[in-house]
Design a protein around this motif. Sequence first.
Motif, PDB file in Angstrom:
ATOM      1  N   LEU A   1       2.789  -6.839  55.819  1.00  0.00           N
ATOM      2  CA  LEU A   1       3.787  -7.161  54.875  1.00  0.00           C
ATOM      3  C   LEU A   1       5.011  -6.235  54.849  1.00  0.00           C
ATOM      4  O   LEU A   1       4.967  -5.017  54.776  1.00  0.00           O
ATOM      5  CB  LEU A   1       3.396  -7.690  53.591  1.00  0.00           C
ATOM      6  CG  LEU A   1       2.343  -8.651  53.241  1.00  0.00           C
ATOM      7  CD1 LEU A   1       1.845  -8.571  51.753  1.00  0.00           C
ATOM      8  CD2 LEU A   1       2.815  -9.870  53.783  1.00  0.00           C
ATOM      9  N   GLU A   2       6.160  -7.021  54.293  1.00  0.00           N
ATOM     10  CA  GLU A   2       7.440  -5.913  54.152  1.00  0.00           C
ATOM     11  C   GLU A   2       7.151  -5.114  52.766  1.00  0.00           C
ATOM     12  O   GLU A   2       6.420  -5.681  51.744  1.00  0.00           O
ATOM     13  CB  GLU A   2       8.514  -6.898  53.682  1.00  0.00           C
ATOM     14  CG  GLU A   2       8.952  -7.733  54.832  1.00  0.00           C
ATOM     15  CD  GLU A   2       9.640  -7.020  55.727  1.00  0.00           C
ATOM     16  OE1 GLU A   2      10.380  -5.885  55.558  1.00  0.00           O
ATOM     17  OE2 GLU A   2       9.888  -7.070  57.101  1.00  0.00           O
ATOM     18  N   ASP A   3       7.724  -3.947  52.976  1.00  0.00           N
ATOM     19  CA  ASP A   3       7.427  -3.282  51.635  1.00  0.00           C
ATOM     20  C   ASP A   3       8.081  -3.814  50.427  1.00  0.00           C
ATOM     21  O   ASP A   3       7.251  -3.755  49.307  1.00  0.00           O
ATOM     22  CB  ASP A   3       8.419  -1.926  51.684  1.00  0.00           C
ATOM     23  CG  ASP A   3       7.883  -1.014  53.157  1.00  0.00           C
ATOM     24  OD1 ASP A   3       6.731  -1.505  53.548  1.00  0.00           O
ATOM     25  OD2 ASP A   3       8.343   0.043  53.530  1.00  0.00           O
TER      26      ASP A   3
ATOM     27  N   ALA B   1       6.790  -6.025  44.942  1.00  0.00           N
ATOM     28  CA  ALA B   1       6.800  -6.985  44.110  1.00  0.00           C
ATOM     29  C   ALA B   1       5.560  -7.631  43.146  1.00  0.00           C
ATOM     30  O   ALA B   1       5.332  -7.814  42.256  1.00  0.00           O
ATOM     31  CB  ALA B   1       7.879  -8.134  44.543  1.00  0.00           C
ATOM     32  N   ILE B   2       4.677  -7.865  44.496  1.00  0.00           N
ATOM     33  CA  ILE B   2       3.240  -8.239  43.927  1.00  0.00           C
ATOM     34  C   ILE B   2       2.712  -7.294  43.067  1.00  0.00           C
ATOM     35  O   ILE B   2       2.258  -7.641  41.881  1.00  0.00           O
ATOM     36  CB  ILE B   2       2.367  -8.712  45.188  1.00  0.00           C
ATOM     37  CG1 ILE B   2       2.938  -9.864  45.945  1.00  0.00           C
ATOM     38  CG2 ILE B   2       1.108  -8.770  44.604  1.00  0.00           C
ATOM     39  CD1 ILE B   2       2.463 -10.190  47.231  1.00  0.00           C
TER      40      ILE B   2
ATOM     41  N   ASN C   1       3.719   4.612  54.816  1.00  0.00           N
ATOM     42  CA  ASN C   1       3.132   5.111  56.281  1.00  0.00           C
ATOM     43  C   ASN C   1       4.039   5.033  57.255  1.00  0.00           C
ATOM     44  O   ASN C   1       4.446   5.657  58.126  1.00  0.00           O
ATOM     45  CB  ASN C   1       1.760   5.048  56.380  1.00  0.00           C
ATOM     46  CG  ASN C   1       0.851   5.772  55.564  1.00  0.00           C
ATOM     47  OD1 ASN C   1       1.418   6.973  54.848  1.00  0.00           O
ATOM     48  ND2 ASN C   1      -0.431   5.237  55.265  1.00  0.00           N
ATOM     49  N   CYS C   2       4.335   3.514  57.529  1.00  0.00           N
ATOM     50  CA  CYS C   2       5.239   3.206  58.569  1.00  0.00           C
ATOM     51  C   CYS C   2       5.596   1.733  58.282  1.00  0.00           C
ATOM     52  O   CYS C   2       4.784   1.123  57.579  1.00  0.00           O
ATOM     53  CB  CYS C   2       4.632   3.460  60.232  1.00  0.00           C
ATOM     54  SG  CYS C   2       3.114   2.132  60.269  1.00  0.00           S
ATOM     55  N   PRO C   3       6.505   1.063  58.968  1.00  0.00           N
ATOM     56  CA  PRO C   3       6.873  -0.265  58.777  1.00  0.00           C
ATOM     57  C   PRO C   3       5.557  -1.213  58.984  1.00  0.00           C
ATOM     58  O   PRO C   3       4.830  -1.219  59.939  1.00  0.00           O
ATOM     59  CB  PRO C   3       7.875  -0.381  59.537  1.00  0.00           C
ATOM     60  CG  PRO C   3       8.479   0.778  60.086  1.00  0.00           C
ATOM     61  CD  PRO C   3       7.349   1.586  60.191  1.00  0.00           C
ATOM     62  N   GLY C   4       5.074  -1.990  57.961  1.00  0.00           N
ATOM     63  CA  GLY C   4       4.151  -2.757  58.098  1.00  0.00           C
ATOM     64  C   GLY C   4       2.822  -2.315  57.583  1.00  0.00           C
ATOM     65  O   GLY C   4       1.722  -2.839  57.643  1.00  0.00           O
ATOM     66  N   GLN C   5       2.940  -0.994  57.040  1.00  0.00           N
ATOM     67  CA  GLN C   5       1.553  -0.007  56.547  1.00  0.00           C
ATOM     68  C   GLN C   5       1.930   0.729  55.293  1.00  0.00           C
ATOM     69  O   GLN C   5       2.548   1.616  55.407  1.00  0.00           O
ATOM     70  CB  GLN C   5       1.019   0.650  57.616  1.00  0.00           C
ATOM     71  CG  GLN C   5      -0.283   1.222  57.283  1.00  0.00           C
ATOM     72  CD  GLN C   5      -0.895   2.361  57.998  1.00  0.00           C
ATOM     73  OE1 GLN C   5      -1.164   3.639  57.602  1.00  0.00           O
ATOM     74  NE2 GLN C   5      -0.791   2.178  59.398  1.00  0.00           N
TER      75      GLN C   5
ATOM     76  N   ALA D   1      -0.620 -13.916  50.030  1.00  0.00           N
ATOM     77  CA  ALA D   1       0.881 -13.691  50.514  1.00  0.00           C
ATOM     78  C   ALA D   1       1.066 -13.455  51.904  1.00  0.00           C
ATOM     79  O   ALA D   1       2.140 -13.370  52.484  1.00  0.00           O
ATOM     80  CB  ALA D   1       1.634 -12.480  49.681  1.00  0.00           C
ATOM     81  N   GLY D   2      -0.087 -13.190  52.539  1.00  0.00           N
ATOM     82  CA  GLY D   2      -0.070 -13.274  54.174  1.00  0.00           C
ATOM     83  C   GLY D   2      -0.263 -11.936  54.671  1.00  0.00           C
ATOM     84  O   GLY D   2      -0.129 -11.771  55.965  1.00  0.00           O
ATOM     85  N   ALA D   3      -0.735 -10.899  53.845  1.00  0.00           N
ATOM     86  CA  ALA D   3      -1.256  -9.400  54.696  1.00  0.00           C
ATOM     87  C   ALA D   3      -2.380  -9.842  55.544  1.00  0.00           C
ATOM     88  O   ALA D   3      -3.093 -10.570  55.408  1.00  0.00           O
ATOM     89  CB  ALA D   3      -1.582  -8.811  53.393  1.00  0.00           C
ATOM     90  N   ARG D   4      -2.104  -9.120  56.607  1.00  0.00           N
ATOM     91  CA  ARG D   4      -3.055  -9.153  57.500  1.00  0.00           C
ATOM     92  C   ARG D   4      -4.320  -8.483  57.224  1.00  0.00           C
ATOM     93  O   ARG D   4      -5.234  -8.928  57.479  1.00  0.00           O
ATOM     94  CB  ARG D   4      -2.610  -8.337  58.843  1.00  0.00           C
ATOM     95  CG  ARG D   4      -3.172  -8.867  60.193  1.00  0.00           C
ATOM     96  CD  ARG D   4      -2.363  -8.347  61.183  1.00  0.00           C
ATOM     97  NE  ARG D   4      -2.413  -6.672  61.742  1.00  0.00           N
ATOM     98  CZ  ARG D   4      -1.257  -5.968  61.480  1.00  0.00           C
ATOM     99  NH1 ARG D   4      -0.091  -6.549  61.200  1.00  0.00           N
ATOM    100  NH2 ARG D   4      -1.227  -4.684  61.915  1.00  0.00           N
TER     101      ARG D   4
END
Length: 293
Positions: free
Chosen positions: A134-136, A141-142, A156-160, A180-183
């Motif tokens: 997910l986007e940071d 916001a959540i 940690n890095c984009p998407g983590q 919200a779609g988190a892997r």
Amino acid sequence: MKAYIFPGQGAQFSGMGKDLYEFSDKGKQLFQQANEILGFDIAKTMFEGSAEELKETKITQPAIFLHSTILAKMMGDKFKPDMVAGHSLGEISALVANDTLDFADGLQLVSKRALAMQQACELEPSTMAAVLGLEDSLVEAICADVEGTVVAANYNCPGQLVISGDVKAVELACEELKKAGARRALLLPVGGAFHSPLMEPAREELAKAIEATEFKNPKCPIYQNVSTFAVTDPAEIKKNLIFQLTAPVKWTQSVQNMIKDGATRFIEVGPGNVLQGLVKKIDGSVETEKAVH
């Protein structure tokens, strides 16, 4: 330009540092000095302890610090950083490596930090969770909408991103993040809510120790977790280190700023290779490698 980076909690493994002890008299002498400073045989625990023993915060933090700083010292003239950074606890290792802190002072701060964090963890049931995919800004916001204490703790890095807070709030946030779609939104096996407001008692405790410790002018800039920019002023380094316990680890932003300032090669000093992986995910064009003595 070379950036030397230092890992934090989670990089420990049974047998860590044994090669450093056996490789040279310098390594042996530093481990013996560490045993005296800490008042117990940490070398024995590092070399022979179980994974379970090494997971205890009061052991883990000094163990990772020792592996990183002793390795840096054993590199001798090969250790030529243009800049340094450390992930969470690794920031203190980085400050010893760039001569801001003495080895003994750094170890004492790490030990006090670990004990203060352990005590803070015991005050309230708290935890952390890794969120992937997910986007940071959406994760932030959540978390802000969830009742209780839950915040972004490690970029940690984009998407983590790792979140941190009281157990109920973190669990609720994980449910919402999955919707919200988190892997993945997965609770981590940690002792408490590091880098969150729940670490305030530990921050107060550590602040006294940091204020009482001499910080010298570093031989190269450090990119700190709190500010993410190059810092060389000892007073500013102290201030950032104090706030680090309750503030997020902005690793993505720190690495991006190091690259912007000319870093082309990132060398990980310490156990594991987690940071090399994160750097590659932040920017695949830079070189990464593992430090060797």
